[in-house]
Scaffold this motif. Structure first.
Motif, PDB file in Angstrom:
ATOM      1  N   LYS A 242      55.333 132.235  32.200  1.00 27.19           N
ATOM      2  CA  LYS A 242      56.601 132.164  33.086  1.00 27.19           C
ATOM      3  C   LYS A 242      56.163 132.007  34.405  1.00 27.19           C
ATOM      4  CE  LYS A 242      58.439 136.432  30.380  1.00 27.19           C
ATOM      5  NZ  LYS A 242      58.738 137.860  30.441  1.00 27.19           N
ATOM      6  N   VAL A 243      57.059 131.352  35.289  1.00 25.30           N
ATOM      7  CA  VAL A 243      56.864 131.316  36.897  1.00 25.30           C
ATOM      8  C   VAL A 243      57.983 132.456  37.602  1.00 25.30           C
ATOM      9  CG1 VAL A 243      57.182 129.797  38.379  1.00 25.30           C
ATOM     10  CG2 VAL A 243      56.696 128.824  36.410  1.00 25.30           C
ATOM     11  N   ILE A 244      57.259 133.042  38.332  1.00 27.15           N
ATOM     12  CA  ILE A 244      57.865 134.338  38.949  1.00 27.15           C
ATOM     13  C   ILE A 244      57.815 133.926  40.164  1.00 27.15           C
ATOM     14  CG2 ILE A 244      58.062 136.879  39.323  1.00 27.15           C
ATOM     15  CD1 ILE A 244      58.134 136.021  36.396  1.00 27.15           C
ATOM     16  N   VAL A 245      59.246 133.722  41.053  1.00 30.62           N
ATOM     17  CA  VAL A 245      59.186 133.204  42.494  1.00 30.62           C
ATOM     18  C   VAL A 245      59.673 134.492  43.060  1.00 30.62           C
ATOM     19  CG1 VAL A 245      59.916 131.382  43.753  1.00 30.62           C
ATOM     20  CG2 VAL A 245      59.618 130.887  41.367  1.00 30.62           C
ATOM     21  N   PRO A 246      59.008 135.162  43.797  1.00 25.98           N
ATOM     22  CA  PRO A 246      59.750 135.838  45.006  1.00 25.98           C
ATOM     23  C   PRO A 246      60.314 135.042  46.040  1.00 25.98           C
ATOM     24  CG  PRO A 246      57.594 136.407  44.707  1.00 25.98           C
ATOM     25  CD  PRO A 246      57.781 135.125  43.917  1.00 25.98           C
ATOM     26  N   ALA A 247      61.677 135.263  46.289  1.00 22.74           N
ATOM     27  CA  ALA A 247      62.531 134.259  47.148  1.00 22.74           C
ATOM     28  C   ALA A 247      63.334 134.977  47.795  1.00 22.74           C
ATOM     29  CB  ALA A 247      62.953 132.954  46.371  1.00 22.74           C
ATOM     30  N   ILE A 364      52.784 133.581  39.513  1.00 16.75           N
ATOM     31  CA  ILE A 364      53.426 134.114  40.639  1.00 16.75           C
ATOM     32  C   ILE A 364      53.329 133.079  41.719  1.00 16.75           C
ATOM     33  CG2 ILE A 364      53.743 135.726  42.265  1.00 16.75           C
ATOM     34  CD1 ILE A 364      52.348 137.708  40.312  1.00 16.75           C
ATOM     35  N   CYS A 365      54.663 132.409  42.044  1.00 12.86           N
ATOM     36  CA  CYS A 365      54.722 131.271  43.105  1.00 12.86           C
ATOM     37  C   CYS A 365      55.305 131.799  44.297  1.00 12.86           C
ATOM     38  CB  CYS A 365      55.528 130.217  42.588  1.00 12.86           C
ATOM     39  SG  CYS A 365      55.512 128.665  43.526  1.00 12.86           S
ATOM     40  N   ILE A 366      54.396 131.691  45.686  1.00 13.73           N
ATOM     41  CA  ILE A 366      54.736 132.034  46.601  1.00 13.73           C
ATOM     42  C   ILE A 366      55.300 131.199  47.636  1.00 13.73           C
ATOM     43  CG2 ILE A 366      54.145 133.314  48.806  1.00 13.73           C
ATOM     44  CD1 ILE A 366      53.741 135.241  46.219  1.00 13.73           C
ATOM     45  N   VAL A 367      56.568 131.223  47.985  1.00 10.84           N
ATOM     46  CA  VAL A 367      57.137 130.030  48.697  1.00 10.84           C
ATOM     47  C   VAL A 367      57.561 130.255  50.108  1.00 10.84           C
ATOM     48  CG1 VAL A 367      57.966 128.948  46.554  1.00 10.84           C
ATOM     49  CG2 VAL A 367      59.622 130.708  47.574  1.00 10.84           C
ATOM     50  N   SER A 368      57.114 131.397  50.877  1.00  9.47           N
ATOM     51  CA  SER A 368      57.321 131.577  52.077  1.00  9.47           C
ATOM     52  C   SER A 368      56.309 132.332  52.827  1.00  9.47           C
ATOM     53  CB  SER A 368      58.627 132.293  52.336  1.00  9.47           C
ATOM     54  OG  SER A 368      58.826 133.665  51.522  1.00  9.47           O
ATOM     55  N   ARG A 378      49.289 140.589  49.500  1.00 10.24           N
ATOM     56  CA  ARG A 378      48.043 140.648  48.834  1.00 10.24           C
ATOM     57  C   ARG A 378      47.847 139.443  47.580  1.00 10.24           C
ATOM     58  NH1 ARG A 378      49.832 145.820  50.285  1.00 10.24           N
ATOM     59  NH2 ARG A 378      50.860 145.849  48.543  1.00 10.24           N
ATOM     60  N   LEU A 379      48.992 139.108  47.287  1.00 10.10           N
ATOM     61  CA  LEU A 379      48.964 138.064  45.996  1.00 10.10           C
ATOM     62  C   LEU A 379      48.634 136.780  46.725  1.00 10.10           C
ATOM     63  CD1 LEU A 379      52.532 139.219  44.316  1.00 10.10           C
ATOM     64  CD2 LEU A 379      50.074 139.290  43.400  1.00 10.10           C
ATOM     65  N   ALA A 380      49.163 136.499  47.723  1.00 11.88           N
ATOM     66  CA  ALA A 380      48.897 135.158  48.263  1.00 11.88           C
ATOM     67  C   ALA A 380      47.663 135.141  48.725  1.00 11.88           C
ATOM     68  CB  ALA A 380      49.599 134.910  49.701  1.00 11.88           C
ATOM     69  N   ASP A 381      46.687 136.163  49.114  1.00 11.12           N
ATOM     70  CA  ASP A 381      45.670 135.991  49.270  1.00 11.12           C
ATOM     71  C   ASP A 381      44.560 136.596  47.982  1.00 11.12           C
ATOM     72  OD1 ASP A 381      45.902 136.148  52.085  1.00 11.12           O
ATOM     73  OD2 ASP A 381      45.758 138.330  52.420  1.00 11.12           O
ATOM     74  N   ARG A 382      45.162 136.242  46.729  1.00  6.93           N
ATOM     75  CA  ARG A 382      44.502 136.247  45.532  1.00  6.93           C
ATOM     76  C   ARG A 382      43.688 137.499  45.426  1.00  6.93           C
ATOM     77  NH1 ARG A 382      46.777 131.360  47.353  1.00  6.93           N
ATOM     78  NH2 ARG A 382      46.963 129.920  45.401  1.00  6.93           N
ATOM     79  N   GLU A 383      43.821 138.878  45.994  1.00  2.00           N
ATOM     80  CA  GLU A 383      43.301 139.963  45.397  1.00  2.00           C
ATOM     81  C   GLU A 383      43.296 140.241  44.179  1.00  2.00           C
ATOM     82  OE1 GLU A 383      44.701 143.248  47.876  1.00  2.00           O
ATOM     83  OE2 GLU A 383      44.527 142.068  49.859  1.00  2.00           O
ATOM     84  N   PRO A 384      42.003 140.442  43.622  1.00  4.82           N
ATOM     85  CA  PRO A 384      41.972 140.662  42.163  1.00  4.82           C
ATOM     86  C   PRO A 384      42.382 141.768  41.662  1.00  4.82           C
ATOM     87  CG  PRO A 384      39.710 141.419  43.293  1.00  4.82           C
ATOM     88  CD  PRO A 384      40.816 140.780  44.441  1.00  4.82           C
ATOM     89  N   GLY A 404      55.347 124.665  53.709  1.00  3.57           N
ATOM     90  CA  GLY A 404      56.340 123.479  53.947  1.00  3.57           C
ATOM     91  C   GLY A 404      57.661 123.609  53.877  1.00  3.57           C
ATOM     92  N   LEU A 405      58.135 124.947  53.444  1.00  2.00           N
ATOM     93  CA  LEU A 405      59.492 125.230  53.068  1.00  2.00           C
ATOM     94  C   LEU A 405      60.224 125.955  54.190  1.00  2.00           C
ATOM     95  CD1 LEU A 405      59.390 125.783  49.180  1.00  2.00           C
ATOM     96  CD2 LEU A 405      60.249 123.868  50.626  1.00  2.00           C
ATOM     97  N   SER A 406      59.615 126.345  55.402  1.00  2.00           N
ATOM     98  CA  SER A 406      60.139 127.064  56.406  1.00  2.00           C
ATOM     99  C   SER A 406      61.667 126.328  56.659  1.00  2.00           C
ATOM    100  CB  SER A 406      59.533 127.091  57.602  1.00  2.00           C
ATOM    101  OG  SER A 406      60.318 127.651  58.565  1.00  2.00           O
ATOM    102  N   GLY A 407      62.773 127.158  57.083  1.00  2.00           N
ATOM    103  CA  GLY A 407      63.921 126.820  57.455  1.00  2.00           C
ATOM    104  C   GLY A 407      64.200 126.414  58.762  1.00  2.00           C
TER     105      GLY A 407
END
Length: 465
Positions: A242-247, A364-368, A378-384, A404-407
């Protein structure tokens, strides 16, 4: 004419600029300041002018840091009109109501803690009911249609390309026998972003208030960001995950849906179920579908050729109930789940992360951008290991970060925006930016012969006549 900077001065939040013209007061934006809880509450509660004295409000767009304190303004006596584009009117009504619900929930949570300590309760900044009253005060105006918010001022909205309905504001002012052309940028968008039209540059201005959020750097091409996203979806789905996208519910969610639509239509990724699981995002998406006139030519062409809407396709479902949301976590088949909040701090996305973080097939895909001390960071920093709902979870899933997706416009477009009025402008006031970003931009404009650029402080006032 006097300009008073009561928000987004030396900071990137809480946009609020009060113009005094011909003995009247015109407020540009009434945004919520977002920061430390106690400081934010005090700043938002206490205006540095009497709300009853304001004659009209013009709202550049619906983001909460531009619209979110309107209910408090009306609670304290403002009874006039709030002018906005038709799309902003619709989206702001939903977002402000959602904000009112959050204010009530936050106060309820804090008051439980205060009661345990024997402390008196606090009142929410405003309630959902307060916010719903604001919805009736909006007056929708078409892009480039002239309207007169106060005597002696003719206003027009121009496409800002930031979110649906966002606008730069042009004011043609007559005062003391003089003609002034004033421009307020609101938040400036970007070229080549999905769904939305490109921002319109100002053609003439004597004075301009302009955002400077990314005055110190330019962005990478958004098309490259979506190529990265395509690769993330493809490899995750092919391994059965699964791809989980917090957006964020407004803007980013709809952009991602549109690109998934294109990817699956073109056969770039396997056709798997896609779920938008956020009540606010679902409502916002419904509003997007009502305002097809705001979409860019590329989107309209895609809709025409593929013969289905930009934000609806066979594999897409909008999740409207809690039970439907919970059911997604019982399923093991590949899918994409887009859910709020953007920083993974609240909302249904936290449950999706908790249920999927320990499966190595998932991503988990971080887009912002993620603020410090948030689950998203913490997820973006890849904390274990991360703490969710006061329990520790081992991160076994993949984490992908897509930049690169900033508005917001990057440095290159901000420079282009300002120099578009180089031959006419007498003063530019940089707002909505931290000092480093604003001063870097100021230096670049000075190199281009624009020496009258200012960085006003909070509650500064400037007479321009």
């Amino acid at each position: 004419m006097r300009i008073n900077f009561h928000g987004a001065a030396h900071t990137v939040t809480g946009s609020q600029h009060l113009l005094e013209i011909n003995g009247k007061k015109l407020l540009l934006d009434c945004g919520m300041y977002q920061g430390k809880r106690s400081e934010a509450y005090a700043r938002n509660l206490n205006f540095h002018y009497d709300p009853k004295s304001v004659d009209a409000v013009i709202l550049s767009h619906a983001h909460i840091d531009h619209s979110g304190n309107l209910p408090n303004l009306t609670k304290q006596g403002y009874e006039g009109v709030i002018y906005a584009t038709h799309a902003t009117k619709d989206i702001a009504s939903v977002m402000i109501a959602d904000s009112g619900h959050i204010q009530e929930s936050d106060a309820e949570f804090v008051n439980k803690k205060r009661a345990q300590r024997g402390e008196p309760p606090v009142e929410p900044l405003y309630t959902k009911e307060d916010a719903e009253e604001v919805a009736g005060m909006f007056v929708g105006v078409k892009y480039e249609e002239a309207f007169e918010p106060i005597p002696g001022v003719v206003a027009r909205f121009y496409e800002a390309g930031h979110i649906l309905g966002s606008a730069g504001v042009s004011l043609e002012i007559e005062e003391k026998g003089k003609q002034i052309h004033f421009w307020f940028s609101g938040d400036i968008g970007r070229y080549k972003m999905p769904l939305l039209r490109d921002p319109v540059l100002p053609t003439r201005a004597d004075y301009m208030i302009m955002e400077s959020t990314y005055g110190d750097k330019s962005h990478s091409d958004p098309e490259l960001a979506f190529l990265e996203f395509k690769d993330v979806v493809k490899r995750t789905v092919e391994r059965g995950g699964k791809v989980i996208v917090p957006a964020f519910a407004v803007g980013r969610t709809q952009e991602i849906v549109y690109h998934l639509n294109q990817m699956m239509y073109n056969g770039d990724v396997p056709r798997v179920p896609v779920y938008v699981d956020s009540p606010l995002a679902v409502k916002a998406s419904d509003i997007f579908k009502k305002h097809l006139d705001c979409f860019d030519e590329e989107t309209r062409k895609f809709v025409e050729e593929s013969r289905h809407p930009a934000l609806d396709f066979n594999m897409l479902s909008y999740v409207r109930s809690v039970d439907e949301s919970k059911a997604l976590n019982e399923r093991k088949d590949p899918m994409v789940i887009i859910s709020a909040s953007g920083m993974a701090e609240t909302g249904r996305v936290v449950h999706h992360i908790r249920n999927n973080i320990e499966n190595p097939r998932n991503t988990i895909c971080i887009v912002s951008w993620q603020a410090p001390d948030t689950l998203g960071r913490r997820l973006a920093d890849r904390e274990p290991e991360v703490r969710i709902f006061n329990e520790i979870y081992k991160r076994k899933c993949d984490v992908a970060t897509i930049g690169g997706l900033s508005g917001h416009a990057g440095q290159d477009l901000l420079v282009k925006y300002a120099t578009a009025v180089k031959d006419s402008v007498k003063d530019i006031f940089l707002v909505h930016g931290e000092e480093k970003q604003a001063m870097t931009l100021k230096g670049l404009l000075k190199e281009r012969g624009m020496s009258r650029v200012h960085y006003p402080g909070m509650h500064d006032g400037v007479d321009v006549l």
